[in-house]
Design an enzyme around this catalytic site. Structure first.
Site, mmCIF file in Angstrom:
data_model
loop_
_atom_site.group_PDB
_atom_site.id
_atom_site.type_symbol
_atom_site.label_atom_id
_atom_site.label_comp_id
_atom_site.label_asym_id
_atom_site.label_seq_id
_atom_site.Cartn_x
_atom_site.Cartn_y
_atom_site.Cartn_z
ATOM 1 N N SER A 225 0.671 -1.222 0.077
ATOM 2 C CA SER A 225 -0.015 0.087 0.020
ATOM 3 C C SER A 225 0.845 1.037 -0.049
ATOM 4 O O SER A 225 0.509 2.339 -0.597
ATOM 5 C CB SER A 225 -0.911 0.045 1.223
ATOM 6 N N ARG A 229 0.666 3.473 -3.373
ATOM 7 C CA ARG A 229 -0.373 4.697 -3.186
ATOM 8 C C ARG A 229 0.459 6.023 -3.661
ATOM 9 O O ARG A 229 0.072 6.793 -4.233
ATOM 10 C CB ARG A 229 -0.626 5.031 -1.687
ATOM 11 N N ASN A 233 -0.602 7.958 -7.386
ATOM 12 C CA ASN A 233 -0.569 9.434 -7.408
ATOM 13 C C ASN A 233 0.147 10.189 -8.125
ATOM 14 O O ASN A 233 -0.493 11.058 -8.899
ATOM 15 C CB ASN A 233 -0.744 9.899 -5.868
#
Length: 294
Positions: A225, A229, A233
């Protein structure tokens, strides 16, 4: 500015290729920029001529641009903060010292609110991660053609300048955090205590297989994660900048593209800061969990 002889698809593809160094096997057919092909007589370590060659180099290939910019930004961080620490003055801070003290105080306050154990390394770790990731993300605000164009003038065909848009970089940082999680979990609880925590929580002991499965999934999900993440982004933000740059090739759209670039850059400042903070604070949270006894 987009390449004059490139289609939009070629332009986007070119900007998403890393400067890759790796090994091509003997018998591999290479095609140069002029379209001429030749076969390698022996296995060769070389720089890839495109995304296909980079993929064919396999796992042992290294992205020179990602490594180079990551190291350069890390050195910049260490040098600038060390310089402030060496020349710090008493009283009301001014200039860059004020900026550094503000960041240090901000990270220190957040670490204290999350990590309630005695470890003098956690706050410096959180500060390092926050500033290093922020500097990597900040490179996304440089117009997408500037540095690649300079690189091409020096004979370098590919140059990605935002390390955090490379999943290898974000995964590498996340794996480093994962190793620290395992280290502190075993250090605080012992091998047996850590194994018992995985096998006998949160369900009763008779549900050990279910506990073990759930806890291992949760443990492995932490670095995944963290890596995805940040990568997702920043990669999405880079794609938006590239798509806006494509508009500058379309006649009257050039004025609109500059406006869109400015608007997205202003909004992206929030994204790059937030993602750096999330990566740093989640690292501290995960390390606090490694210390906690259930």
């Amino acid at each position: 500015m987009a390449g004059a002889n490139q289609t939009p698809a070629e332009y986007i593809s070119h900007h998403l290729v890393n400067l890759t160094y790796g090994k091509l096997p003997a018998g591999y057919e290479r095609v140069d920029a002029e379209g001429h092909s030749h076969v390698l007589e022996q296995a060769t370590w070389t720089i890839a001529h495109g995304s296909q060659e980079a993929a064919d180099m396999g796992f042992m290939a290294i992205h020179l641009d990602t490594m180079g910019w990551s190291i350069a930004l890390g050195v910049l961080f260490c040098w600038s903060f060390a310089r402030v620490a060496k020349n710090v003055t008493a009283g009301v801070p001014t200039g860059f010292q004020n900026f550094v003290e503000m960041i240090v105080g901000f990270i220190d306050d957040n670490v204290k609110s999350v990590f309630h154990h005695n470890n003098p390394w956690i706050a410096p770790l959180g500060l390092t991660i926050f500033v290093w990731v922020f500097l990597q993300n900040l490179m996304d605000l440089i117009p997408v053609d500037w540095i690649p164009w300079l690189a091409m003038q020096m004979g370098v065909d590919y140059m990605k300048v935002v390390p955090s848009t490379d999943v290898n970089a974000t995964a590498g940082m996340a794996i480093g955090v994962f190793i620290l999680i395992l280290y502190y979990s075993i250090k605080q609880k012992g091998v047996g205590g850590f194994a018992a925590e995985l096998a006998f929580q949160p369900l009763p002991k008779w549900a050990m297989p279910f506990n073990l499965f759930l806890e291992l999934v949760g443990l492995v999900a932490k670095p995944i994660s963290l890596a995805l993440r940040l990568f997702g982004n920043l990669y999405a933000g880079e794609m938006v900048f590239i798509l806006i740059a494509v508009l500058s090739n379309v006649g009257l759209w050039i004025v609109l593209s500059f406006g869109l670039h400015f608007v997205w850059a202003v909004f992206h400042v929030l994204i790059i800061t937030l993602q750096a903070f999330i990566f740093a604070i989640l690292t501290v949270v995960y390390l606090a969990m490694a210390y906690d006894h259930h």
